[in-house]
Design an enzyme around this catalytic site. Structure first.
Site, PDB file in Angstrom:
ATOM      1  N   TYR A  25     -10.579 -20.062 -26.875  1.00 22.29           N
ATOM      2  CA  TYR A  25     -11.011 -21.091 -27.487  1.00 22.29           C
ATOM      3  C   TYR A  25      -9.872 -21.897 -28.435  1.00 22.29           C
ATOM      4  CZ  TYR A  25     -12.467 -25.760 -29.365  1.00 22.29           C
ATOM      5  OH  TYR A  25     -12.386 -26.998 -30.257  1.00 22.29           O
ATOM      6  N   ASP A  56      -3.343  -3.244   4.287  1.00 20.84           N
ATOM      7  CA  ASP A  56      -4.032  -4.156   5.620  1.00 20.84           C
ATOM      8  C   ASP A  56      -4.228  -3.774   7.386  1.00 20.84           C
ATOM      9  OD1 ASP A  56      -3.387  -6.329   3.191  1.00 20.84           O
ATOM     10  OD2 ASP A  56      -1.607  -7.193   4.780  1.00 20.84           O
ATOM     11  N   TRP A 108     -17.363 -24.664 -24.920  1.00 26.93           N
ATOM     12  CA  TRP A 108     -18.265 -23.651 -24.554  1.00 26.93           C
ATOM     13  C   TRP A 108     -17.467 -23.658 -23.059  1.00 26.93           C
ATOM     14  CZ3 TRP A 108     -21.661 -20.701 -23.954  1.00 26.93           C
ATOM     15  CH2 TRP A 108     -22.960 -21.472 -25.208  1.00 26.93           C
ATOM     16  N   ALA A 118       9.422   0.564   9.146  1.00 27.72           N
ATOM     17  CA  ALA A 118      10.349   0.031  10.272  1.00 27.72           C
ATOM     18  C   ALA A 118      11.500  -1.049  10.097  1.00 27.72           C
ATOM     19  CB  ALA A 118       8.926  -0.592  11.065  1.00 27.72           C
ATOM     20  N   ALA A 152       0.602  -1.278  -0.238  1.00 28.39           N
ATOM     21  CA  ALA A 152      -0.161  -0.379   0.417  1.00 28.39           C
ATOM     22  C   ALA A 152       0.615   1.629  -0.016  1.00 28.39           C
ATOM     23  CB  ALA A 152      -0.772  -0.426   1.111  1.00 28.39           C
ATOM     24  N   CYS A 187       4.246 -12.286   0.312  1.00 26.81           N
ATOM     25  CA  CYS A 187       4.006 -13.568  -0.151  1.00 26.81           C
ATOM     26  C   CYS A 187       4.918 -14.535  -0.899  1.00 26.81           C
ATOM     27  CB  CYS A 187       2.831 -13.186  -1.222  1.00 26.81           C
ATOM     28  SG  CYS A 187       1.095 -12.427  -0.678  1.00 26.81           S
TER      29      CYS A 187
END
Length: 455
Positions: A421, A276, A429, A33, A11, A42
């Site tokens: 596709y 967060d 589909w 910090a 952020a 992550c």
């Protein structure tokens, strides 16, 4: 214009970049910090597994032109009346002035009520420094076994990572399954994948105490059971780091997170917040929730940065899209689970379909399990989950459904999408659309809404 930003993760850096882009003449100061601006937390499991051997590769960016990055400057006080932040650096206090302030303090790990968390060989994993300590322990001590406390996204990723590194892994879970953020039977399937890869699942227990025992660590459960390991990692989730904001008179919401508007404004003039540490607008619930995700933090930071620089941006909100890879399987979700949709007041109906990820005549076709949740009365899409092999375009397909949720589409309308596709990758589909057709067919045949229908 002086813009100060507390926090240099997703952020904070996203906000700083947007301020600089929107107002290049602004003086931007970012207080960290630690010494690791804009690193991918992550990615820590993949650093520990050895799949990403160089931790420096986890940096999203290394150049910050036009931005003053103050490393190892921990903000200790916000003086909103006089417009400055006090930050500690090397035993000294520095005042950082601002005209506009953005708080991006993120989250802190939840420290569970377990005796013995200070034992040697027990680690929390949340920061880059945490990962260095664990990596050093793995390299120096060559442990043969590990116990991971926390069976959410990070916990199952760590189980994969440490197994990849050659450790025998035990994964306790207070519920009967892992990954409580998906339906329990999907959690069972992920648990089966973990077990097939050698991970011991220790379910239905809560670890209460850890002690040193004969050169190892012994974990004691609430049921009187025990497990031993050479290494224990605690990954039990996070909570918002909002105390600094609270001390400045910023309003805190019921989740303990900073309350913000859709413009990422707090109740204190000139102070914004993102990431967060804040509440997040949920588009389907039409209410605020606490959903700490890196993707959300980047978006909120961008909105906060633009508005701090004089813009009029609005955060569009989230639908709760997540995906995780566990060994050879991936599980993704977006929107609301069936139980969550009912709690939110919808007339929820869920149908599940299994199908091939691409044309079965092309080699390598794999089964997908797609679960669609919609509103019985209006036909509106409310959520979806997809489980299958991690190479089966699961992330792409959940993103299609997330986009449909964003635009409040009906389940039926998914059939109108012009999706790509080719036989090696899909079918005429797409599985997303075949699942939508199955849901609509089940509705037409008036199946009971009290159970998940397999079609």
């Amino acid at each position: 214009m002086r813009v100060a930003i507390i926090g240099g993760s997703d952020a904070g850096i996203s906000a700083a970049l947007r301020v600089h882009e929107f107002n290049p003449s602004a003086h931007i100061s970012v207080m960290l910090a630690d010494a690791f601006p804009n690193f991918s937390i992550c990615g820590l499991p993949f650093y520990l597994s050895g799949e990403t051997p160089d931790w420096k590769q986890l940096a999203h960016r290394t150049e910050f032109d036009g931005i003053e990055v103050l490393r190892n400057h921990r903000a200790s006080h916000i003086d909103a009346a006089n417009g400055f932040v006090l930050a500690r650096h090397e035993e000294k206090t520095k005042a950082v002035p601002y005209d506009q302030l953005i708080i991006g303090t993120g989250a802190v790990p939840v420290r569970p009520p377990i005796d013995g968390l200070n034992e040697s060989g027990v680690f929390l994993l949340h920061t880059m420094e945490d990962s260095f300590r664990i990596h050093d322990y793995l390299t120096r001590e060559s442990p043969k076994s590990a116990l991971i406390i926390g069976a959410g996204y990070i916990g199952v990723e760590l189980a994969d990572a440490l197994t990849h590194r050659g450790l025998a892994v035990t994964l306790p879970s207070r519920p009967g399954t892992v990954l409580p953020s998906v339906d329990p039977d999907f959690g069972e399937l992920i648990g089966r994948e973990l077990q097939d890869r050698g991970v011991e699942l220790w379910t239905g227990v809560q670890v209460e105490r850890i002690e040193s025992f004969n050169g190892q660590l012994k974990a004691h459960s609430s049921l009187g059971e025990e497990r031993t390991a050479d290494l224990v990692i605690v990954a039990t989730g996070v909570k918002p780091d909002s105390e600094l904001a609270r001390g400045a008179g910023v309003e805190i919401g019921e989740h303990g997170a900073i309350r913000v508007s859709r413009r990422m404004e707090t109740n204190v003039p000139g102070i914004y917040a993102a990431g967060d540490c804040v509440e997040t607008w949920h588009r389907i619930r039409d209410a605020y929730a606490y959903l700490p995700l890196g993707t959300t933090s980047h978006k909120q930071g961008r909105v906060a940065g633009e508005n701090a620089a004089g813009g009029e941006a609005v955060f569009a909100g989230v639908v709760g899209t997540q995906v995780v890879k566990v060994f050879e399987v991936a599980i993704a979700r977006t929107g609301l689970l069936d139980c969550e949709a009912r709690q939110a007041g919808f007339d929820a109906f869920t149908a599940q379909t299994e199908m091939w990820d691409h044309k079965a005549y092309y080699p390598g076709a794999r089964k997908l399990c797609v679960r669609i949740t919609g509103d019985r009365s209006s036909g509106r899409l409310l959520g979806a989950q997809i489980l299958g092999h991690w190479k089966a375009e699961i992330s792409k397909r959940i993103d299609v459904l997330a986009t449909a949720l964003y635009h409040e589409m009906t389940v039926e309308a998914l059939n109108e999408l012009d999706l790509s596709y080719t036989p090696p990758l899909s079918s005429p589909w797409d599985p997303v659309q075949m699942s939508a057709q199955a849901w609509c067919h089940a509705i037409r045949t008036q199946r009971s809404s009290e159970e998940i229908v397999n079609v």
